[in-house]
Design a protein around this motif. Sequence first.
Motif, short mmCIF file in Angstrom:
data_model
loop_
_atom_site.label_atom_id
_atom_site.label_comp_id
_atom_site.label_asym_id
_atom_site.label_seq_id
_atom_site.Cartn_x
_atom_site.Cartn_y
_atom_site.Cartn_z
N ALA A 152 0.83 -1.21 0.00
CA ALA A 152 0.00 0.00 0.00
C ALA A 152 0.87 1.26 0.00
CB ALA A 152 -0.94 0.00 1.21
N TRP A 153 1.95 1.25 0.78
CA TRP A 153 2.82 2.43 0.82
C TRP A 153 3.51 2.65 -0.53
CZ3 TRP A 153 8.18 3.29 0.53
CH2 TRP A 153 8.56 4.60 0.82
N ALA A 154 3.97 1.56 -1.14
CA ALA A 154 4.61 1.68 -2.46
C ALA A 154 3.61 2.23 -3.48
CB ALA A 154 5.14 0.32 -2.91
N THR A 155 2.40 1.73 -3.45
CA THR A 155 1.36 2.17 -4.38
C THR A 155 1.02 3.65 -4.16
OG1 THR A 155 0.45 -0.06 -4.51
CG2 THR A 155 -1.02 1.74 -5.13
N LYS A 156 0.93 4.04 -2.90
CA LYS A 156 0.60 5.43 -2.55
C LYS A 156 1.72 6.39 -2.97
CE LYS A 156 -0.03 8.32 1.49
NZ LYS A 156 0.75 8.60 2.64
N THR A 157 2.96 5.96 -2.89
CA THR A 157 4.11 6.82 -3.14
C THR A 157 4.46 6.94 -4.62
OG1 THR A 157 4.93 6.16 -0.96
CG2 THR A 157 6.50 7.25 -2.39
N LEU A 158 4.12 5.93 -5.39
CA LEU A 158 4.50 5.91 -6.82
C LEU A 158 4.04 7.14 -7.61
CD1 LEU A 158 4.32 2.24 -8.09
CD2 LEU A 158 6.06 3.93 -8.67
N PRO A 159 2.81 7.62 -7.48
CA PRO A 159 2.42 8.80 -8.28
C PRO A 159 3.30 10.03 -8.02
CG PRO A 159 0.48 7.72 -7.37
CD PRO A 159 1.68 7.07 -6.74
N THR A 160 3.72 10.21 -6.79
CA THR A 160 4.60 11.35 -6.47
C THR A 160 5.95 11.18 -7.15
OG1 THR A 160 3.47 11.63 -4.36
CG2 THR A 160 5.64 12.66 -4.57
N LEU A 161 6.49 9.96 -7.10
CA LEU A 161 7.78 9.70 -7.75
C LEU A 161 7.69 9.92 -9.26
CD1 LEU A 161 8.83 6.50 -5.79
CD2 LEU A 161 9.73 8.82 -5.50
N ARG A 162 6.59 9.48 -9.85
CA ARG A 162 6.40 9.67 -11.30
C ARG A 162 6.26 11.16 -11.64
NH1 ARG A 162 2.47 4.72 -11.12
NH2 ARG A 162 3.87 3.04 -11.78
N ALA A 163 5.56 11.90 -10.79
CA ALA A 163 5.43 13.35 -11.01
C ALA A 163 6.79 14.03 -10.91
CB ALA A 163 4.46 13.95 -9.99
N HIS A 164 7.62 13.58 -9.97
CA HIS A 164 8.97 14.13 -9.85
C HIS A 164 9.75 13.87 -11.14
CE1 HIS A 164 9.04 13.77 -5.15
NE2 HIS A 164 8.24 14.73 -5.57
N LEU A 165 9.70 12.65 -11.63
CA LEU A 165 10.45 12.31 -12.85
C LEU A 165 9.95 13.14 -14.03
CD1 LEU A 165 12.55 10.62 -14.33
CD2 LEU A 165 10.80 8.84 -14.62
N ASP A 166 8.65 13.31 -14.15
CA ASP A 166 8.11 14.13 -15.24
C ASP A 166 8.63 15.57 -15.15
OD1 ASP A 166 6.67 11.96 -16.18
OD2 ASP A 166 4.76 12.59 -15.30
N LYS A 167 8.65 16.11 -13.95
CA LYS A 167 9.14 17.49 -13.75
C LYS A 167 10.63 17.59 -14.07
CE LYS A 167 8.35 21.73 -12.50
NZ LYS A 167 7.51 22.59 -13.32
N VAL A 168 11.40 16.59 -13.64
CA VAL A 168 12.83 16.56 -13.92
C VAL A 168 13.07 16.56 -15.43
CG1 VAL A 168 14.92 15.11 -13.79
CG2 VAL A 168 13.54 15.50 -11.74
N LYS A 169 12.34 15.70 -16.14
CA LYS A 169 12.49 15.62 -17.60
C LYS A 169 12.11 16.93 -18.26
CE LYS A 169 11.84 10.66 -18.27
NZ LYS A 169 10.93 9.63 -18.85
#
Length: 174
Positions: A152-169
């Motif tokens: 559940a924690w991994a699932t909850k955290t993934l969208p934030t990590l993906r948003a970070h990567l999108d912003k970095v790119k």
Amino acid sequence: MKSNPFTFALLLAFAAVGNLTSLVSAADSTSALKASDEKFVKMAGADGMAEVKIATLGTQKAERTDVKDLATMLVTDHTKANAELTALAESKKVQLSAVITPKAAKAFEDLEKVSGKDFDKAFLKQLEKDHKDCISNFEDAEKNAEDADVKAWATKTLPTLRAHLDKVKELAGK
């Protein structure tokens, strides 16, 4: 054959110790994570701590305002995620490391040596690599973690990590 009271008492004592050992082992196994889940939690803790350290450096050294803003967001988001993970780890009796990995320490040292536009470029490149690796590990945990809380924690955290990567790119493309 005549039974000896001492032998009988000794056998009872061994039986009790055996049962006690089984009870202690059973109690430990209900609170401990499977090895793969524990490995993920420890890795996520080390990576999260390294991300805060590197992002903090970004808040100090970034030349571009948008890169500095990204670094500030990363410090905030990863500090929050680290606090959640620490609580999860404590509830599962998993000890998180208090130091970043040698690989992350090397990346930090390399970033310390550059400044200006070179820092921004190297910082974004490091963040992209780190977030791609992290997302891969989190996706694996989301699919394969056996502990419901870890999953559940991994699932909850993934969208934030993906948003970070999108912003970095996005910023790396500017």
